[in-house]
Design an enzyme around this catalytic site. Structure first.
Site, short mmCIF file in Angstrom:
data_model
loop_
_atom_site.label_atom_id
_atom_site.label_comp_id
_atom_site.label_asym_id
_atom_site.label_seq_id
_atom_site.Cartn_x
_atom_site.Cartn_y
_atom_site.Cartn_z
N CYS A 138 -4.11 8.03 -2.13
CA CYS A 138 -3.08 7.73 -3.12
C CYS A 138 -3.71 7.26 -4.43
O CYS A 138 -4.28 8.08 -5.14
CB CYS A 138 -2.07 6.74 -2.55
SG CYS A 138 -0.47 6.92 -3.33
N HIS A 149 -0.46 9.42 2.38
CA HIS A 149 -1.10 8.38 3.21
C HIS A 149 -1.33 8.90 4.63
O HIS A 149 -0.45 8.72 5.49
CB HIS A 149 -0.20 7.14 3.27
CG HIS A 149 -0.09 6.42 1.98
ND1 HIS A 149 -0.82 5.30 1.68
CD2 HIS A 149 0.67 6.67 0.89
CE1 HIS A 149 -0.52 4.88 0.46
NE2 HIS A 149 0.38 5.70 -0.04
N GLU A 208 -3.03 7.62 6.84
CA GLU A 208 -3.14 6.49 7.78
C GLU A 208 -1.81 6.17 8.47
O GLU A 208 -1.81 5.57 9.54
CB GLU A 208 -3.69 5.24 7.07
CG GLU A 208 -2.77 4.54 6.07
CD GLU A 208 -2.81 5.12 4.66
OE1 GLU A 208 -3.18 6.30 4.51
OE2 GLU A 208 -2.43 4.40 3.72
#
Ligand code: GLN
Length: 568
Positions: free
Chosen positions: A406, A532, A534
């Protein structure tokens, strides 16, 4: 009379749900409350119960009720609240939802995180619409009914056998009172279709050399004052609880001894489901809720994961460059994704937190030397951004594996513009509105946004991958969906210059023609992603970008060794 009324309520709500549920399916509701202290790990216990029930073949969802007034944690900074986790449907939520997904591999949604603010907002909206027909709107029954509605909403989807609801905060807090009251009402209405699991602390007093049960007794008393008798008591402890201690807790807290569960400190949170299996927490939950107990409990994939995690064959050092490095929970999902990616590679990942504010041209090599990979974290605002850009220059020039997430991807674009394209003072308009080269700029539909809450580009979007790209080879498919949380975006006016100078625009959102992934062509592993990854990594499916990044770090480490060897 009250009893009759409540059973009627139950019958009514059941017949309503039976329209959407397969016949005979009764949803069971498990509440997880906490006492004595915060941070005991209610989220991990909730996620572990889910994992065990899944292992026995049940479908489960987990929900978090947060007692604060913010409508969601999206406007809270990481000092207040740690990481903000984002769901597929774009809800900005508590980081515990990340644990739920990582353990259960079941996507959560807006319905899985409800705050006091959201409850009041919806009650006040109904009141303004006149839906309460002239009655006085009160905490009981209107607020508690709304909380109940939010809990049952998940049950009524027909998708789950169990809905686990974690109540944030600690019993006895003023803020959590309406939630605990709702638990009392639901337990009364649903009887054996509900179970309350209460997590407490059994501290070890060094001076007395003893484990102490009194705080647990007191916290159960506080629950009893609010009308809730916990069914199962899970005790966080540094030492094993013997039968004497368990018996004492059982006696004072009105439960049988097999409902006193030890939760001893573990090496990793991923041990907790296995420890809870040993303690038969799943059996206690199933018995309390009068559920059938399938013979099989299959956690074989989980065990394999933990085994690989605990027996690494290699080790790498990866720098995480961010500005919240002193906060344990600020980059929670990234830390966990490294654990998943590490286990997949049988490699221990040492995540070295580096404060981006300390990085400049002079300090960069001293601070980043010896790292086998560099990750530049997401973020907002200008603090530490020049350090992030400097770290990226170092990774690019020294061909160290790099992942920018990001803001990290945006910084990689700025670095490339400044140092490869010679766009002096190139920047993102988030930090410098007057930059001559706004390579990162506010998205068109963000320009009219006035309220900051819930208005970013949030949730899951398509990303089409270039078949020539590294990411394509990592994902193994050409269209992926990833989760977003940002307002700024790569400026399409600069695409051609970037591509001509060796930056591959490796992933594009086809609906809005937005650049989602950048890669350097003459670098072994340099990836920047606007989304993202994650948020989507879990034990069952470690994210391919983290798996690939750890592998690249291992390869880089071995290439350094080989170089040193050949130099001798
Ligand atoms: N601040 C940047 C934006 O809003 C990046 C956000 C992030 O890293 N999550 O676009």
């Amino acid at each position: 009379m009250l009893k009759v009324f409540n059973y009627c309520y139950f019958v009514e709500s059941f017949s309503y749900s039976s329209r959407t549920l397969p016949m005979e399916k009764t949803v069971k509701y498990i509440f997880v409350t906490g006492g004595v202290s915060s941070s005991l790990g209610k989220g991990i216990i909730s996620a572990s119960i889910a994992k065990l029930l899944q292992g026995r073949g049940f479908s489960v969802t987990i929900q978090k009720l947060d007692p604060y007034i913010n409508v969601d944690p999206g406007t809270l900074n990481p000092y207040e609240h740690g990481e903000c986790y984002v769901t597929e449907d774009g809800a900005e939520t508590d980081l515990d939802l990340g644990h739920y997904e990582r353990f259960s591999a079941t996507p959560t949604s807006q319905a899985n995180n409800v705050t006091t603010g959201r409850i009041y907002q919806s009650v006040i909206n109904k009141e303004r619409k006149g839906e309460y027909l002239g009655t006085t709107v009160q905490v009981i029954p209107h607020i508690t009914d709304e909380i109940k509605r939010s809990i049952k909403l998940l049950g009524e989807t027909g998708k789950y056998d169990f809905v686990i609801t974690e109540i944030g905060g600690t019993v006895g807090d003023i803020e959590s009172f309406p939630f605990v009251e709702t638990v009392r009402q639901m337990k009364w209405e649903m009887r054996e279709d509900c179970a309350v699991v209460h997590l407490t602390l059994v501290p070890f007093l060094k001076a007395a050399q003893e484990l102490k049960t009194k705080p647990t007794q007191h916290s159960v008393k506080t629950m009893l004052e609010q009308g809730v008798q916990p069914d199962i008591i899970v005790c966080r402890t540094e030492y094993h609880l013997n039968d004497g201690i368990k018996g004492k807790i059982a006696q004072f807290c009105n439960v049988t001894i097999d409902r006193v569960i030890e939760s001893i400190d573990a090496d990793t949170i991923y041990d907790v489901p296995l420890l809870m299996r040993e303690q038969k927490l799943d059996i206690a939950v199933l018995e309390t809720t009068h559920s059938r107990i399938p013979d099989q409990l299959d956690l074989s994939n989980w065990e394999r994961f933990v085994k690989r995690l605990k027996n690494p064959k290699d080790e790498v050092n990866i720098g995480l460059i961010g500005k919240y490095v002193e906060l344990k929970d600020a980059y929670k999902s990234i830390d966990e994704s490294f654990i998943h990616g590490g286990s997949a590679n049988e490699c221990k990942v040492n995540v070295i937190l580096i404060q981006s504010e300390n990085i400049n041209e002079k300090t960069v090599s001293g601070l980043l030397e010896g790292l086998h990979g560099i990750l530049v974290a997401p973020g907002f605002g200008g603090r530490g951004i020049e350090g992030k850009i400097e770290a990226i220059r170092y990774a690019r020039e020294n061909k160290i594996p790099f992942l920018g997430i990001c803001l990290g991807m945006q910084c990689a674009s700025i670095e490339f513009a400044r140092n490869v394209l010679d766009f002096e003072d190139a920047h993102t308009t988030e930090i410098d509105t007057k930059t001559p080269y706004p390579v990162i700029d506010l998205m068109e539909d963000q320009k009219k946004v006035k309220n900051l809450g819930g208005t970013m580009r949030l949730g899951s979007y398509n990303c089409k991958l270039d078949p020539e790209s590294l990411c394509y080879s990592l994902y193994g498919e050409d269209m992926v969906r990833e989760r977003h949380r940002h307002r700024y975006e790569f400026n399409n006016n600069y695409r051609e210059e970037f591509e001509n100078a060796g930056m591959r625009l490796a992933g594009i959102n086809p609906e809005e023609d937005l650049v989602e992934i950048i890669e350097l062509k003459d670098h072994p592993w340099f990836v920047g992603v606007q989304f993202h990854p994650e948020y989507k990594s879990n034990v069952k499916n470690p994210h391919p970008l983290f798996v690939g990044f750890v592998k690249a770090a291992m390869e880089y480490k071995h290439s350094l060794k080989a170089k040193a060897f050949s130099a001798v």
